[in-house]
Design an enzyme around this catalytic site. Structure first.
Site, PDB file in Angstrom:
ATOM      1  N   ASP A 154     -31.293  67.574  82.204  1.00  0.00           N
ATOM      2  CA  ASP A 154     -31.036  67.367  80.781  1.00  0.00           C
ATOM      3  C   ASP A 154     -30.698  65.926  80.473  1.00  0.00           C
ATOM      4  OD1 ASP A 154     -28.231  67.347  81.354  1.00  0.00           O
ATOM      5  OD2 ASP A 154     -28.359  69.537  81.435  1.00  0.00           O
ATOM      6  N   LYS A 203     -30.401  68.364  76.166  1.00  0.00           N
ATOM      7  CA  LYS A 203     -29.565  68.948  75.125  1.00  0.00           C
ATOM      8  C   LYS A 203     -28.984  67.821  74.325  1.00  0.00           C
ATOM      9  CE  LYS A 203     -27.704  72.817  77.555  1.00  0.00           C
ATOM     10  NZ  LYS A 203     -26.522  73.068  78.319  1.00  0.00           N
ATOM     11  N   MET A 241     -17.031  65.205  74.653  1.00  0.00           N
ATOM     12  CA  MET A 241     -17.744  65.513  73.403  1.00  0.00           C
ATOM     13  C   MET A 241     -16.846  65.268  72.192  1.00  0.00           C
ATOM     14  SD  MET A 241     -19.619  68.945  74.767  1.00  0.00           S
ATOM     15  CE  MET A 241     -18.365  69.420  75.952  1.00  0.00           C
TER      16      MET A 241
HETATM   17  N1  SAH Z   1     -20.535  68.496  83.099  1.00  0.00           N
HETATM   18  C1  SAH Z   1     -20.280  67.205  82.550  1.00  0.00           C
HETATM   19  C2  SAH Z   1     -19.820  67.255  81.114  1.00  0.00           C
HETATM   20  C3  SAH Z   1     -20.839  67.820  80.181  1.00  0.00           C
HETATM   21  S1  SAH Z   1     -20.293  67.815  78.530  1.00  0.00           S
HETATM   22  C4  SAH Z   1     -19.234  66.482  83.422  1.00  0.00           C
HETATM   23  O1  SAH Z   1     -18.620  67.102  84.291  1.00  0.00           O
HETATM   24  O2  SAH Z   1     -19.068  65.282  83.222  1.00  0.00           O
HETATM   25  C5  SAH Z   1     -20.992  66.334  77.940  1.00  0.00           C
HETATM   26  C6  SAH Z   1     -19.928  65.308  77.652  1.00  0.00           C
HETATM   27  O3  SAH Z   1     -19.495  64.703  78.871  1.00  0.00           O
HETATM   28  C7  SAH Z   1     -20.397  64.154  76.806  1.00  0.00           C
HETATM   29  O4  SAH Z   1     -20.394  64.478  75.447  1.00  0.00           O
HETATM   30  C8  SAH Z   1     -19.347  63.125  77.127  1.00  0.00           C
HETATM   31  O5  SAH Z   1     -18.142  63.392  76.450  1.00  0.00           O
HETATM   32  C9  SAH Z   1     -19.088  63.394  78.587  1.00  0.00           C
HETATM   33  N2  SAH Z   1     -19.853  62.474  79.449  1.00  0.00           N
HETATM   34  C10 SAH Z   1     -20.752  62.811  80.372  1.00  0.00           C
HETATM   35  N3  SAH Z   1     -21.216  61.717  81.010  1.00  0.00           N
HETATM   36  C11 SAH Z   1     -20.593  60.663  80.458  1.00  0.00           C
HETATM   37  C12 SAH Z   1     -20.632  59.257  80.676  1.00  0.00           C
HETATM   38  N4  SAH Z   1     -21.434  58.711  81.609  1.00  0.00           N
HETATM   39  N5  SAH Z   1     -19.849  58.466  79.923  1.00  0.00           N
HETATM   40  C13 SAH Z   1     -19.041  58.983  78.986  1.00  0.00           C
HETATM   41  N6  SAH Z   1     -18.956  60.304  78.747  1.00  0.00           N
HETATM   42  C14 SAH Z   1     -19.716  61.138  79.468  1.00  0.00           C
END
Ligand code: SAH
Length: 474
Positions: free
Chosen positions: A251, A273, A386
């Site tokens: 994704d 997504k 998020m």
């Molecule tokens: N499973 C993922 C989270 C998915 S929800 C994890 O464990 O990181 C998606 C959210 O994760 C995004 O909206 C943001 O808030 C955060 N996120 C994921 N990667 C990111 C990154 N490289 N920098 C900042 N926020 C990030």
């Protein structure tokens, strides 16, 4: 080839080490790993050797090396800084035809010690013929990364069943095919994912029933956390499965660089997504995983961060479980951990923060259903995933529930990637500051006193990975 690589059985054999310093200690440790009976001759011993001697794990002859001491030993290593002693040990060992190694003096060695990758019973030895031990160590670290730690367990399993297979299949060619199927198929994957008992049962069944069909891999799903963006943060296991997959579903959060590391001829399906614009609905992703696995494919579901942290990983495996499809889940570095490290913000700190909460700032219907009382308690860090759209309301709610309006807060954009940016402010001003900037998703918000530590950490050694990212972010 200047040296013939051989593996020497030293179990219960007497080995002599001349010298009692740290270099000698390293050699003693190696000899002991090979179950040799080690004697150290030296006027003094460094700490770890003293302890081994006190515990009677090694024999210590206290004093300088004496003529012909070596003659009762099967192997000799000299690790002293006395050129005369080294020379003498070498000459005498040569006279008695005893293999000898004088550390760091290739001219005074009848054998050399390679760099080792130990996956016992598999052992890889790397030698540059004494020309560059540093290069040998660099090659070694590459091999360490390439060869899963579980290869040793796989080899032990093969060893255990070797004679049973031999007894069952008398034809050499048949046997070879049997082992190829075993070592390239299901049994190996089971061992690699820590399911040794299942692996053993599968192998046993194939031998008992003379039926090799069970050794072939059936469709399987790998639910893999790809980390927050920087490909260096992938786990070894993630990388291995990425290179085995027949098809990958990934994704938006998975960076291009990471997708490029998936096996080249694997089919790549984007199921990206974007908030409120899910290009493939979750239910369809779940069904697709099942369908592809049922076609016998190795299906990689690659997810940003960790699959079980706001990743809907639980939903994806539910269907697999019901359909009896085998799957494995590989954790990844979650955005909070990655962004915090690369932005120089420790998530907990003995003085400022004794706990950390990961919350989602995004709800289906646009409202928030968070426990604001809990999140407003002092001495904690709150990480909001998020949280960009709701940033202003989140700030207001925390302040309403007692958090100071000047509590430090930071927003990290595209953490751990080349585009990382950190915007720091206070709880009441962050949303305005963010609005004024052209912020690009994904973003993460961190609220807590720990955010101020970032300023102190800026002065860290720039060779530290975190510090480089901080500099990028400035
Ligand atoms: N499973 C993922 C989270 C998915 S929800 C994890 O464990 O990181 C998606 C959210 O994760 C995004 O909206 C943001 O808030 C955060 N996120 C994921 N990667 C990111 C990154 N490289 N920098 C900042 N926020 C990030």
């Amino acid at each position: 080839m200047d040296y013939l690589p051989i593996f020497l059985r030293l179990t219960n054999q007497a080995a002599l080490v001349v010298g009692g310093g740290t270099v000698a200690a390293r050699k003693v440790s190696l000899l002991r790993q090979a179950n040799a009976c080690v004697t150290v001759v030296s006027p003094g011993l460094e700490d770890s050797l003293s302890r081994l001697s006190a515990d009677k794990e090694i024999e210590h002859i206290s004093g300088p090396y004496q003529d012909d001491m070596i003659k009762h030993y099967r192997l000799v290593i000299a690790a002293t800084d006395d050129a005369e002693v080294n020379q003498k040990v070498y000459q005498q060992a040569k006279a008695y035809n005893i293999p000898v190694n004088v550390v760091d003096h290739p001219a005074l060695c009848s054998f050399i010690m390679p760099s080792i990758v130990d996956r016992s019973p598999i052992v890889l030895a790397i030698s540059t013929g004494g020309s560059s031990p540093v290069l040998a160590r660099m090659i070694r670290s590459r091999l360490e990364a390439l060869i899963p730690a579980s290869y040793g367990r796989l080899a032990s399993l093969a060893q255990k069943y070797r004679s049973a297979v031999k007894a069952k299949f008398s034809d050499v060619e048949h046997r070879r095919k049997f082992w190829e199927k075993t070592l390239e198929g299901k049994v190996t994957e089971l061992v690699f994912s820590g399911r040794d008992k299942e692996a053993e049962n599968t192998l046993q069944l194939a031998i008992d029933n003379n039926d090799e069909s069970g050794l072939e891999e059936k469709g399987e799903v790998y639910l893999v956390g790809a980390g927050p963006g920087d490909p260096d943060l992938l786990t070894f296991r993630a990388l291995r499965l990425m290179q085995r997959a027949d098809v990958v579903l990934y994704d938006r959060l998975v960076s291009e660089e990471i997708v490029a590391m998936v096996r080249r001829d694997a089919e790549k399906i984007y199921v990206g997504k974007e908030k409120a614009n899910h290009s493939v609905p979750q239910e369809d992703i779940n069904k697709l995983l099942v369908r592809l696995a049922k076609q016998g494919k190795r299906v990689l579901r690659l997810k940003g961060g960790d699959p079980f942290i706001f990743g809907r990983g639980g939903e994806e495996i539910k269907d697999l479980f019901h359909e009896n499809i085998s799957f494995q889940v590989v954790p990844g570095v979650t955005a909070a951990a990655g962004c915090a490290a690369y932005a120089g913000i420790p998530l907990t700190h003995r003085e400022f923060s004794q706990s950390v909460s990961f919350v989602t700032g995004h709800l289906k219907d646009g409202s928030f259903n968070l426990n604001w009382n809990l999140l407003s308690q002092p001495n904690q860090t709150v990480v909001i995933y998020m949280g960009l759209t709701g940033l202003e309301i989140i700030g207001q709610k925390l302040i309403e529930h007692g958090v100071s309006h000047d509590m430090p807060a930071a927003l990290i954009q595209q953490g751990t990637t080349k585009n990382q940016r950190v915007i720091s402010a206070t709880l009441s001003t962050l949303h305005e500051k963010v609005k004024a900037e052209n912020v690009v998703a994904p973003t993460l918000v961190i609220v807590g006193e720990v955010v101020t530590l970032r300023d102190q950490l800026r002065w860290f050694d720039p060779s530290e990975p975190g510090s480089i990212a901080i500099n990028n972010a400035l």
